[in-house]
Structures are given as C-alpha cells and as structure tokens.
Scaffold this motif. Structure first.
Motif, PDB file in Angstrom:
ATOM      1  N   GLU A  85       0.868  -1.474   0.033  1.00 31.85           N
ATOM      2  CA  GLU A  85       0.125  -0.003   0.494  1.00 31.85           C
ATOM      3  C   GLU A  85       0.551   0.868  -0.027  1.00 31.85           C
ATOM      4  OE1 GLU A  85      -2.565  -1.250   3.584  1.00 31.85           O
ATOM      5  OE2 GLU A  85      -3.621  -1.959   2.587  1.00 31.85           O
ATOM      6  N   LYS A  86       2.171   1.662   0.606  1.00 33.88           N
ATOM      7  CA  LYS A  86       2.982   2.147   1.129  1.00 33.88           C
ATOM      8  C   LYS A  86       3.607   2.441   0.190  1.00 33.88           C
ATOM      9  CE  LYS A  86       1.680   3.271   5.273  1.00 33.88           C
ATOM     10  NZ  LYS A  86       1.408   5.377   5.436  1.00 33.88           N
ATOM     11  N   PHE A  87       3.931   1.598  -0.546  1.00 32.14           N
ATOM     12  CA  PHE A  87       5.703   1.200  -2.009  1.00 32.14           C
ATOM     13  C   PHE A  87       4.187   1.805  -3.524  1.00 32.14           C
ATOM     14  CE2 PHE A  87       8.954  -1.411  -1.289  1.00 32.14           C
ATOM     15  CZ  PHE A  87       8.623  -1.113  -0.128  1.00 32.14           C
ATOM     16  N   ASP A  88       2.709   0.817  -3.696  1.00 32.04           N
ATOM     17  CA  ASP A  88       2.647   2.055  -4.525  1.00 32.04           C
ATOM     18  C   ASP A  88       2.315   3.838  -4.730  1.00 32.04           C
ATOM     19  OD1 ASP A  88       1.815  -0.329  -5.501  1.00 32.04           O
ATOM     20  OD2 ASP A  88      -0.506  -0.863  -5.162  1.00 32.04           O
ATOM     21  N   LYS A  89       1.836   4.150  -3.628  1.00 33.38           N
ATOM     22  CA  LYS A  89       1.464   5.166  -3.511  1.00 33.38           C
ATOM     23  C   LYS A  89       2.927   5.621  -3.852  1.00 33.38           C
ATOM     24  CE  LYS A  89      -1.437   5.532   0.248  1.00 33.38           C
ATOM     25  NZ  LYS A  89      -1.978   5.660   1.478  1.00 33.38           N
ATOM     26  N   ASN A  90       3.934   5.397  -4.004  1.00 32.70           N
ATOM     27  CA  ASN A  90       5.568   6.193  -4.693  1.00 32.70           C
ATOM     28  C   ASN A  90       5.973   5.511  -6.322  1.00 32.70           C
ATOM     29  OD1 ASN A  90       5.942   7.896  -2.160  1.00 32.70           O
ATOM     30  ND2 ASN A  90       5.283   6.424  -1.293  1.00 32.70           N
ATOM     31  N   GLY A  91       5.225   4.668  -6.692  1.00 33.82           N
ATOM     32  CA  GLY A  91       5.847   3.760  -7.514  1.00 33.82           C
ATOM     33  C   GLY A  91       7.596   3.065  -7.429  1.00 33.82           C
ATOM     34  N   PHE A  92       7.166   2.301  -6.150  1.00 36.59           N
ATOM     35  CA  PHE A  92       7.977   1.558  -6.097  1.00 36.59           C
ATOM     36  C   PHE A  92       7.265   0.092  -6.437  1.00 36.59           C
ATOM     37  CE2 PHE A  92       9.499   4.522  -2.403  1.00 36.59           C
ATOM     38  CZ  PHE A  92       9.991   5.108  -3.007  1.00 36.59           C
ATOM     39  N   ILE A  93       8.950  -0.215  -6.562  1.00 35.97           N
ATOM     40  CA  ILE A  93       8.574  -2.441  -6.305  1.00 35.97           C
ATOM     41  C   ILE A  93       8.773  -3.195  -5.671  1.00 35.97           C
ATOM     42  CG2 ILE A  93       9.675  -4.176  -7.398  1.00 35.97           C
ATOM     43  CD1 ILE A  93      10.112  -2.209  -9.787  1.00 35.97           C
ATOM     44  N   LEU A  94       7.755  -3.659  -5.532  1.00 37.38           N
ATOM     45  CA  LEU A  94       7.778  -5.652  -3.842  1.00 37.38           C
ATOM     46  C   LEU A  94       8.251  -6.039  -4.661  1.00 37.38           C
ATOM     47  CD1 LEU A  94       8.389  -4.721  -1.272  1.00 37.38           C
ATOM     48  CD2 LEU A  94       5.062  -5.428  -1.145  1.00 37.38           C
ATOM     49  N   ALA A  95       9.373  -6.665  -3.754  1.00 34.25           N
ATOM     50  CA  ALA A  95       9.511  -8.205  -4.136  1.00 34.25           C
ATOM     51  C   ALA A  95      10.380  -8.876  -3.072  1.00 34.25           C
ATOM     52  CB  ALA A  95      10.785  -8.076  -5.315  1.00 34.25           C
ATOM     53  N   LEU A  96      10.603 -10.202  -3.317  1.00 32.63           N
ATOM     54  CA  LEU A  96      10.863 -10.858  -2.451  1.00 32.63           C
ATOM     55  C   LEU A  96      12.012 -11.873  -3.314  1.00 32.63           C
ATOM     56  CD1 LEU A  96       8.148 -12.367  -0.427  1.00 32.63           C
ATOM     57  CD2 LEU A  96       9.284 -11.224   0.320  1.00 32.63           C
ATOM     58  N   ALA A  97      12.833 -12.898  -2.564  1.00 30.09           N
ATOM     59  CA  ALA A  97      14.043 -13.633  -2.784  1.00 30.09           C
ATOM     60  C   ALA A  97      13.676 -14.631  -1.863  1.00 30.09           C
ATOM     61  CB  ALA A  97      15.360 -12.846  -3.033  1.00 30.09           C
ATOM     62  N   VAL A  98      13.705 -15.492  -2.566  1.00 29.49           N
ATOM     63  CA  VAL A  98      13.563 -16.761  -1.568  1.00 29.49           C
ATOM     64  C   VAL A  98      14.333 -18.139  -1.669  1.00 29.49           C
ATOM     65  CG1 VAL A  98      11.202 -16.315  -1.155  1.00 29.49           C
ATOM     66  CG2 VAL A  98      11.322 -17.953  -2.997  1.00 29.49           C
ATOM     67  N   GLU A  99      14.153 -18.894  -1.193  1.00 30.21           N
ATOM     68  CA  GLU A  99      15.279 -20.180  -1.366  1.00 30.21           C
ATOM     69  C   GLU A  99      14.828 -21.359  -2.086  1.00 30.21           C
ATOM     70  OE1 GLU A  99      18.058 -20.269  -0.479  1.00 30.21           O
ATOM     71  OE2 GLU A  99      18.328 -18.472   0.079  1.00 30.21           O
ATOM     72  N   ALA A 100      15.294 -21.989  -2.726  1.00 30.83           N
ATOM     73  CA  ALA A 100      14.303 -23.387  -3.233  1.00 30.83           C
ATOM     74  C   ALA A 100      14.595 -24.010  -3.113  1.00 30.83           C
ATOM     75  CB  ALA A 100      14.979 -22.898  -4.644  1.00 30.83           C
ATOM     76  N   ASN A 101      14.046 -24.528  -1.775  1.00 31.16           N
ATOM     77  CA  ASN A 101      13.961 -25.806  -1.481  1.00 31.16           C
ATOM     78  C   ASN A 101      12.144 -26.036  -0.731  1.00 31.16           C
ATOM     79  OD1 ASN A 101      13.764 -24.688   2.357  1.00 31.16           O
ATOM     80  ND2 ASN A 101      15.901 -24.556   0.861  1.00 31.16           N
ATOM     81  N   GLU A 102      11.392 -26.538   0.286  1.00 32.24           N
ATOM     82  CA  GLU A 102      10.159 -27.158  -0.267  1.00 32.24           C
ATOM     83  C   GLU A 102       9.757 -26.961   1.506  1.00 32.24           C
ATOM     84  OE1 GLU A 102       6.736 -30.983   0.151  1.00 32.24           O
ATOM     85  OE2 GLU A 102       8.865 -30.703  -1.389  1.00 32.24           O
ATOM     86  N   SER A 103      11.554 -27.671   2.506  1.00 32.96           N
ATOM     87  CA  SER A 103      10.866 -26.416   3.464  1.00 32.96           C
ATOM     88  C   SER A 103      10.840 -25.454   3.949  1.00 32.96           C
ATOM     89  CB  SER A 103      12.416 -27.548   4.334  1.00 32.96           C
ATOM     90  OG  SER A 103      13.576 -27.050   3.942  1.00 32.96           O
ATOM     91  N   THR A 104      11.691 -24.508   3.264  1.00 32.87           N
ATOM     92  CA  THR A 104      11.560 -22.732   3.441  1.00 32.87           C
ATOM     93  C   THR A 104      10.201 -22.490   3.062  1.00 32.87           C
ATOM     94  OG1 THR A 104      13.978 -22.937   3.317  1.00 32.87           O
ATOM     95  CG2 THR A 104      12.650 -21.036   2.309  1.00 32.87           C
ATOM     96  N   ALA A 105      10.334 -23.194   1.890  1.00 29.64           N
ATOM     97  CA  ALA A 105       8.367 -22.858   1.397  1.00 29.64           C
ATOM     98  C   ALA A 105       7.362 -23.312   2.068  1.00 29.64           C
ATOM     99  CB  ALA A 105       8.602 -23.051  -0.393  1.00 29.64           C
ATOM    100  N   ASN A 106       7.671 -24.484   2.544  1.00 29.24           N
ATOM    101  CA  ASN A 106       6.753 -24.064   3.702  1.00 29.24           C
ATOM    102  C   ASN A 106       6.154 -23.106   4.631  1.00 29.24           C
ATOM    103  OD1 ASN A 106       5.101 -26.228   2.100  1.00 29.24           O
ATOM    104  ND2 ASN A 106       6.532 -27.584   3.503  1.00 29.24           N
ATOM    105  N   LYS A 107       7.412 -22.298   4.806  1.00 27.34           N
ATOM    106  CA  LYS A 107       6.818 -21.538   6.058  1.00 27.34           C
ATOM    107  C   LYS A 107       6.064 -19.897   5.206  1.00 27.34           C
ATOM    108  CE  LYS A 107      11.445 -22.763   7.857  1.00 27.34           C
ATOM    109  NZ  LYS A 107      12.417 -22.849   8.079  1.00 27.34           N
ATOM    110  N   TYR A 108       5.626 -19.863   4.224  1.00 26.69           N
ATOM    111  CA  TYR A 108       4.696 -18.845   3.302  1.00 26.69           C
ATOM    112  C   TYR A 108       3.651 -19.256   3.108  1.00 26.69           C
ATOM    113  CZ  TYR A 108       9.548 -16.988   2.372  1.00 26.69           C
ATOM    114  OH  TYR A 108      11.104 -16.190   2.257  1.00 26.69           O
ATOM    115  N   ASP A 109       3.280 -18.383   3.682  1.00 26.48           N
ATOM    116  CA  ASP A 109       1.857 -18.606   2.352  1.00 26.48           C
ATOM    117  C   ASP A 109       1.688 -17.824   1.026  1.00 26.48           C
ATOM    118  OD1 ASP A 109      -1.355 -18.091   1.671  1.00 26.48           O
ATOM    119  OD2 ASP A 109      -1.698 -17.349   3.831  1.00 26.48           O
ATOM    120  N   ILE A 110       2.409 -18.890   0.557  1.00 20.74           N
ATOM    121  CA  ILE A 110       2.067 -18.840  -0.634  1.00 20.74           C
ATOM    122  C   ILE A 110       1.911 -17.750  -1.871  1.00 20.74           C
ATOM    123  CG2 ILE A 110       2.889 -19.670  -3.115  1.00 20.74           C
ATOM    124  CD1 ILE A 110       4.870 -21.399  -1.544  1.00 20.74           C
ATOM    125  N   LYS A 111       0.360 -18.257  -1.843  1.00 16.21           N
ATOM    126  CA  LYS A 111      -0.930 -17.482  -2.315  1.00 16.21           C
ATOM    127  C   LYS A 111      -0.823 -16.850  -1.962  1.00 16.21           C
ATOM    128  CE  LYS A 111      -5.656 -18.777  -4.114  1.00 16.21           C
ATOM    129  NZ  LYS A 111      -7.251 -19.594  -4.159  1.00 16.21           N
TER     130      LYS A 111
END
Length: 305
Positions: free
Chosen positions: A86-112
């Motif tokens: 919400e804050k970034f959109d007001k300033n035209g900023f990009i919001l991104a993530l970098a994540v490790e490629a393993n299933e155990s790490t992925a399970n710590k996120y609500d990916i959807k």
C-alpha cells in the motif's frame, strides 16, 4: 540474534520483467567510501529503464529464532507485505521477494497470499547440493543446480532440482509471470575418492575441517578446451561436470544455462536472474564473447520464435 543486512541492487525493468541483474553493496566501504550507491543510481541517467532496489536480508545467528517461529508468523508476514504494498504503490516503488529453493523453506510462507502483494518472486533455484548435504554418512557429489531429477534418486532427493521447486511454487498459487527463475554462474569443486568414478553420486573426500571450495564459470571455462580435462553431460539432470584426476567440478555452461532459460520460457515464468555476473566470463578469456552465459540466456528469452 537476527542480523539484518541491507543491500543495494540494480534492476533493469522491461514489460515482461525478463531482464534483470543485481550488484550488491553489502558493506559501508563499498556503499559510502566508494560512493557505490550514487554511481549505481547515476546509471539511470543513461537508461531510464534501470531501477535501484534496496534488499533487506536477514541472517539467523541463533537457530532457535527460526525454530521457535509460530504459525501466526505466516499471516503476519502476509500483513507486512500488504502494508508495504500500500505504501509502495503510492510512491511507484517495486516490492519483491527473494526466496530459497527448497520445500521446507517454502512451507514457511503462505505462498498464495504473499504472491498477491509482490511484483515478482526471485526463486533461488540453485545450491541444491554442496556443503549443506555432504557428510561423512553421505560423501557423494551432486550438481549445484540440476534441471530435473534422476530416477536413481530417492523420494527426498528427487525434490532437489529446478523443475520440482518451480512446479511446487506454481502449485501453491504463485502466478507463473511473477516467478523469476534464479540461476547461478558458480560451481562446486569436489575432490574425488576414485578418479575413475565421476558425475552425480561419485564418492568424494570429506574433510570436516574444511568446506568444499566454490568456483565459477570464469575459472572453469578455459578447461573445457583442455584435453587434460574430461567433460561429462548428465542426460537425466541436464547439467555438466568436468574432471581431471581427483578433481571434479559441477558447474553451469552455455548448454545448461540455455536449457534453464528455455525451461523458464516454456513454463511462462516472468524471467530469469543470475547469481551473479562476476562468475561469468566477463573478459572473454575463454575465446568467446564477453559475458558468455548472460548473453546466451538473454538470447533465449528475447527470441519470440
């Protein structure tokens, strides 16, 4: 204790998000004394499509900090991204993530849910094998970034490849155009227990006092033309190895990088990123053009046929 590191990244944005590179300024000397941030940001004067990103990276010094995480952390992280968005959109900023490629790490996120609030997700689809999985009980070699699994692997090992982890993130709700496939120009330098047995699952020498030394395409590519070195192509996993006597290197070359770029294109992913460009043949000393791997990858992504 959680150590937070802030890095500056240079990002080249196109409509399809298919071209990006990063330069890390992860210390005060590079950033302040060498004026690194300003020099990077000044590149925007030459090309307005360049964008400067600031990355926040956390390192867990105390393993208990991660192990004590509660289920609500998943939802709290989603709420954090929503607020930032919400804050970034007001300033035209990009919001991104970098994540490790393993299933155990992925399970710590609500990916959807996290996928709703980010412009893209950089999936570090490498470091599947190396120091992290070489032990005295399992002194076997593996490639840093196999594209596919091997039928000779067990069920858990068959999860350690690009194809599996990409499909996992897609199956959990990440839109394909938001997923950026991470590749690496680094390699793993193994010491073989038996020089006659090379490639995946070759027995390697393990010294608990030392980690397996990393290398890069820049240092490895001259040996591809040297008859003293023997090259091996793993047909199942679509990756190369190169060896000489007791030394064997699992690395990426032009053929394997092109296959990964073609895979990203076939899966209709948002693009590909490389970790990192100094590992490429930046001087052309292997007899070809400069930045051999980066250009090979770019040509595949730019080809509309």
């Amino acid at each position: 204790m959680i150590d937070v590191k802030i890095c500056t990244h240079l990002f080249y944005s196109s409509a399809s998000l298919r071209n990006n590179a990063s330069i890390e300024l992860d210390d005060e000397y590079t950033d302040i004394e060498l004026n690194g941030y300003k020099r990077i940001n000044d590149l925007r004067k030459r090309n307005r499509q360049f964008k400067t990103l600031t990355a926040i990276e956390e390192s867990l010094w105390d393993d208990n900090a991660e192990n004590n995480a509660v289920a609500s952390d998943k939802q709290n992280f989603v709420l954090l991204l929503k607020a930032l968005k919400e804050k970034f959109d007001k300033n035209g900023f990009i919001l991104a993530l970098a994540v490790e490629a393993n299933e155990s790490t992925a399970n710590k996120y609500d990916i959807k849910e996290i996928s709703k609030y980010v412009s893209f997700i950089n999936l570090r689809a490498y470091d599947f094998h190396g120091n992290s999985d070489i032990t005295a009980k399992r002194p076997k070699a593996g490639h840093i970034a196999p594209l596919y699994h091997s039928l000779k692997e067990n069920a858990e090992e068959q999860k350690l490849n690009v194809d599996y982890i990409v499909k996992y993130w897609l199956s959990k709700g990440t839109p394909s155009n938001k997923l950026i496939l991470g590749t690496t120009f680094r390699g793993i330098d193994y010491t073989l227990a038996n020089p006659k047995i090379v490639g995946r699952d070759a027995t390697v020498v393990v010294d608990p006092k030392y980690s397996i030394p990393p290398t890069s395409y820049y240092f490895t590519c001259p040996w591809e033309r040297n008859r003293i070195w023997t090259t091996l192509w793993d047909k199942e996993q679509q990756v190369p190895y190169i060896s000489k006597r007791e030394e064997m290197i699992a690395y990426e070359n032009v053929a394997s990088i092109k296959l990964k770029a073609e895979y990203a294109k076939r899966m209709q992913l948002g693009g590909v990123f490389a970790d990192s460009i100094e590992g490429d043949d930046f001087s052309g000393h292997c007899g070809g053009e400069k930045f051999t791997l980066l250009k090979a990858m770019s040509r595949v992504l730019r080809d509309k046929c």
